[in-house]
Design an enzyme around this catalytic site. Structure first.
Site, PDB file in Angstrom:
ATOM      1  N   CYS A  12      -6.960  -1.874   7.363  1.00  0.00           N
ATOM      2  CA  CYS A  12      -6.602  -0.461   7.068  1.00  0.00           C
ATOM      3  C   CYS A  12      -5.877  -0.159   8.987  1.00  0.00           C
ATOM      4  O   CYS A  12      -7.294   0.244   9.309  1.00  0.00           O
ATOM      5  CB  CYS A  12      -6.721   0.482   6.763  1.00  0.00           C
ATOM      6  N   CYS A  46      -0.568  22.211   7.139  1.00  0.00           N
ATOM      7  CA  CYS A  46      -0.016  21.058   6.980  1.00  0.00           C
ATOM      8  C   CYS A  46       0.975  19.680   6.385  1.00  0.00           C
ATOM      9  O   CYS A  46       1.138  19.274   6.023  1.00  0.00           O
ATOM     10  CB  CYS A  46      -1.575  20.173   6.930  1.00  0.00           C
ATOM     11  N   ASP A  66      -5.049  28.753   7.981  1.00  0.00           N
ATOM     12  CA  ASP A  66      -5.478  27.345   8.274  1.00  0.00           C
ATOM     13  C   ASP A  66      -5.286  26.960   6.806  1.00  0.00           C
ATOM     14  O   ASP A  66      -6.832  26.701   6.421  1.00  0.00           O
ATOM     15  CB  ASP A  66      -6.108  26.978   9.424  1.00  0.00           C
ATOM     16  N   CYS A  72       0.677  -0.989   0.008  1.00  0.00           N
ATOM     17  CA  CYS A  72      -0.185  -0.212  -0.070  1.00  0.00           C
ATOM     18  C   CYS A  72       0.989   0.875   0.097  1.00  0.00           C
ATOM     19  O   CYS A  72       1.838   1.458   0.380  1.00  0.00           O
ATOM     20  CB  CYS A  72      -1.008   0.010   1.429  1.00  0.00           C
ATOM     21  N   GLU A  85     -13.510  32.193   4.399  1.00  0.00           N
ATOM     22  CA  GLU A  85     -13.806  30.883   3.796  1.00  0.00           C
ATOM     23  C   GLU A  85     -14.265  30.373   2.487  1.00  0.00           C
ATOM     24  O   GLU A  85     -15.647  30.672   1.716  1.00  0.00           O
ATOM     25  CB  GLU A  85     -14.626  29.616   4.428  1.00  0.00           C
ATOM     26  N   GLN A  92     -10.694  18.227  10.227  1.00  0.00           N
ATOM     27  CA  GLN A  92      -9.852  17.639  10.693  1.00  0.00           C
ATOM     28  C   GLN A  92      -9.980  15.967  10.925  1.00  0.00           C
ATOM     29  O   GLN A  92     -10.937  15.970  11.388  1.00  0.00           O
ATOM     30  CB  GLN A  92      -9.071  17.944  11.973  1.00  0.00           C
ATOM     31  N   TYR A 119      -9.349  30.411   6.051  1.00  0.00           N
ATOM     32  CA  TYR A 119      -9.800  29.071   5.751  1.00  0.00           C
ATOM     33  C   TYR A 119     -10.332  28.743   6.582  1.00  0.00           C
ATOM     34  O   TYR A 119      -9.742  27.645   7.415  1.00  0.00           O
ATOM     35  CB  TYR A 119      -7.974  28.686   5.073  1.00  0.00           C
ATOM     36  N   CYS A 147       1.037   5.162   4.882  1.00  0.00           N
ATOM     37  CA  CYS A 147       1.392   4.464   6.379  1.00  0.00           C
ATOM     38  C   CYS A 147       2.614   4.706   6.104  1.00  0.00           C
ATOM     39  O   CYS A 147       3.192   3.760   6.634  1.00  0.00           O
ATOM     40  CB  CYS A 147       0.369   4.481   7.095  1.00  0.00           C
TER      41      CYS A 147
HETATM   42  N1  SAH Z   1      -9.965  25.825  10.152  1.00  0.00           N
HETATM   43  C1  SAH Z   1     -10.958  24.373   8.795  1.00  0.00           C
HETATM   44  C2  SAH Z   1     -10.717  24.077   8.079  1.00  0.00           C
HETATM   45  C3  SAH Z   1      -8.934  24.077   7.456  1.00  0.00           C
HETATM   46  S1  SAH Z   1      -8.641  22.906   6.362  1.00  0.00           S
HETATM   47  C4  SAH Z   1     -10.493  23.513  10.267  1.00  0.00           C
HETATM   48  O1  SAH Z   1      -9.770  23.654  11.665  1.00  0.00           O
HETATM   49  O2  SAH Z   1     -11.650  22.848  10.316  1.00  0.00           O
HETATM   50  C5  SAH Z   1      -8.289  24.885   4.836  1.00  0.00           C
HETATM   51  C6  SAH Z   1      -9.491  25.168   3.931  1.00  0.00           C
HETATM   52  O3  SAH Z   1      -9.473  25.944   3.105  1.00  0.00           O
HETATM   53  C7  SAH Z   1     -10.899  24.064   3.747  1.00  0.00           C
HETATM   54  O4  SAH Z   1     -11.898  24.168   4.089  1.00  0.00           O
HETATM   55  C8  SAH Z   1     -10.804  24.893   2.150  1.00  0.00           C
HETATM   56  O5  SAH Z   1     -12.594  24.724   1.458  1.00  0.00           O
HETATM   57  C9  SAH Z   1     -10.474  25.986   2.623  1.00  0.00           C
HETATM   58  N2  SAH Z   1      -9.897  26.539   1.713  1.00  0.00           N
HETATM   59  C10 SAH Z   1      -9.265  26.512   0.043  1.00  0.00           C
HETATM   60  N3  SAH Z   1      -8.604  27.826  -0.753  1.00  0.00           N
HETATM   61  C11 SAH Z   1      -9.288  28.858  -0.089  1.00  0.00           C
HETATM   62  C12 SAH Z   1      -8.912  30.056  -0.331  1.00  0.00           C
HETATM   63  N4  SAH Z   1      -8.563  30.484  -1.605  1.00  0.00           N
HETATM   64  N5  SAH Z   1      -9.576  30.998   0.478  1.00  0.00           N
HETATM   65  C13 SAH Z   1     -10.432  30.465   1.432  1.00  0.00           C
HETATM   66  N6  SAH Z   1     -10.587  29.719   1.722  1.00  0.00           N
HETATM   67  C14 SAH Z   1     -10.023  28.337   0.941  1.00  0.00           C
END
Ligand code: SAH
Length: 454
Positions: free
Chosen positions: A162, A409, A382, A81, A334, A284, A313, A84
């Site tokens: 898995c 991430c 984020d 796979c 977002e 997440q 984000y 992981c």
């Molecule tokens: N902070 C949130 C999501 C983080 S993931 C949490 O902790 O759950 C990153 C997020 O960014 C996703 O929801 C994705 O849809 C959004 N995203 C991606 N590109 C973007 C952009 N250009 N402007 C605004 N949001 C965006």
């Protein structure tokens, strides 16, 4: 030009792990061979499989000396796979590896050493709450199969055990597989675009209920009633949807959903609040770790209450709404409409009024805020793996909030994006979290504080 040699086999000792968790063998000619499942200090015969971007990739043929840090892999198809890469390495070593990756990537980009804290471990290492598997047809066994891809291929490796999947997800995928074969639902064929079922996505809530999404390439096809009623017998599947994806693409989900039963979203709890998750909304992957991350973030903004916080984000608002529920005044931005609808819904059912979400590109939004000379106490971002934009960072440096908190991430893009912020900010905290146990991935929170005027 140096002539490339045709390297087929190599015998050597692993000197380090690459940032993707692969063992590195260095030949006397300074060529690198990356080998999955080979750990530091181990001596092996390696078969070289292919070369990409100047690096060789190989697999272990024979292991002569094993690392003391090696443990029996949890996954039965670990070698085949593509997921992981750290399964087989003790958990403590996995955490040390991730800390080192963050240190190295930040140093590589910023030329500065930061005091990276020990990685916060996952309270539940098999806590992955979302799993998506492709379906395909096994010509030899004449049946539909699902699983993860073999590394760098689209060959499906079947796996009912898995390590990352929660028990309920395993059970659902197993019965789905059985029913797909029983009712002869045709798996999608990527090469010629025929067939029907492309992927299954299972999401498990902290209440241990599931959302099942069947990604199909035609919504007009009627699934056999019996297939649906048998699937529906599993009362833990709270809702099941079809998602249309009729494009030739690696992106899993399309835009259109059709609900087969239930509410069309999954109820979830986070930080004592109620949420709903639509199929397309991000959440997440490890719930317990996400809670720890938000708690740590809350501490960082404790002293700026009363001032506006930008949550860029923001997804369904897990961060922003958690902050708002603790008395902060949050503006969220977002790009995904469904996620913002989920965030609005959560704000409403939890009775939170100090949270205002906007559907917009984060860069566009923050640039507008600079024109308005908006005043923020903190900006939280984020972004997805590719990080943020230069314009976003420039706007942060114009708005100059007291604090900037970057949740990332991908340590590579984090390092790249920190460079410009470091002109006017000091790093207060670099805290990695093990959001993705057994894989090389790591989540990092960096808290920055505006520099004092010289
Ligand atoms: N902070 C949130 C999501 C983080 S993931 C949490 O902790 O759950 C990153 C997020 O960014 C996703 O929801 C994705 O849809 C959004 N995203 C991606 N590109 C973007 C952009 N250009 N402007 C605004 N949001 C965006």
């Amino acid at each position: 030009m140096k002539k490339e040699r045709d390297l087929k086999f190599y015998h050597g000792v692993c000197s380090s792990l690459s940032f993707e968790g692969k063992g590195v063998l260095l030949t006397p000619e300074k060529e690198k061979i990356l080998v999955k499942g080979l750990f530091v200090g181990e001596e092996a015969d390696v078969e070289v499989l292919y070369k990409r971007n100047g690096l060789y990739y190989g697999k272990i043929k024979h292991l002569f000396k094993m690392s003391e840090k090696r443990v029996p892999p949890l996954c039965p198809v670990h070698n085949a796979c593509g997921g992981c890469s750290l399964d087989g390495l003790s958990y403590d070593e996995q955490l040390l590896f991730k800390k080192r990756v963050v240190e190295e990537q930040l140093f590589f980009h910023t030329s500065r050493h930061f005091d990276v804290k020990d990685v916060v471990s996952a309270p539940n290492t098999v806590g992955r709450n979302k799993i998506q598997v492709p379906f395909g047809y096994d010509r030899y066994r004449r049946k539909a199969i699902s699983g993860f891809y073999r590394e760098n291929t689209h060959e499906i490796i079947e796996n009912e055990n898995c390590v990352t999947e929660m028990a309920l997800a395993k059970r659902i995928l197993k019965s789905l597989n059985y029913l797909v074969n029983k009712y002869r639902i045709a798996p999608y064929d990527e090469e010629n675009g025929t067939g029907y079922l492309r992927h299954a996505l299972v999401r498990i809530s902290s209440r241990n209920k599931a959302m099942l999404v069947l990604v199909v390439n035609d919504l007009s096809y009627r699934l056999p009633e019996q297939f649906i009623s048998e699937l529906k017998k599993d009362k833990d599947i709270e809702t099941c949807l079809l998602n249309l994806n009729d494009q030739k693409t690696n992106v899993v989900l399309g835009k259109t959903n059709k609900c087969l039963w239930g509410k069309g979203y999954l109820d979830e709890d986070f930080h004592g609040l109620k949420f709903r998750l639509s199929p397309q909304s991000f959440f997440q992957t490890n719930h317990a770790v996400a809670e720890l991350l938000v708690n740590s973030l809350l501490k960082e903004v404790e002293d700026i209450k009363g001032k506006k916080i930008l949550d860029a984000y923001s997804g369904i608002g897990t961060i922003g709404l958690s902050l708002a529920s603790e008395g902060h005044n949050v503006i969220a931005v977002e790009i995904m409409e469904e996620a913002v609808a989920d965030a609005k819904y959560a704000a409403q059912i939890n009775g939170i009024s100090s949270f205002s979400p906007f559907v917009m590109d984060s860069t566009e939004f923050i640039m507008k805020e600079t024109q308005k000379k908006a005043n923020y106490g903190a900006i939280i971002l984020d972004p997805p793996r590719k990080g943020t934009t230069e314009e976003f960072l420039k706007a942060v440096l114009t708005l100059m909030p007291e604090k900037v908190i970057y949740v990332s991430c991908d340590p590579k893009t984090l390092g790249r994006d920190l460079v410009s912020l470091l002109e006017k900010y000091d790093v207060d905290l670099v805290q990695p979290f093990d959001m993705f146990p057994y894989t090389h991935h790591v989540e990092t929170l960096v808290a920055l504080k505006r520099k004092l005027p010289q």
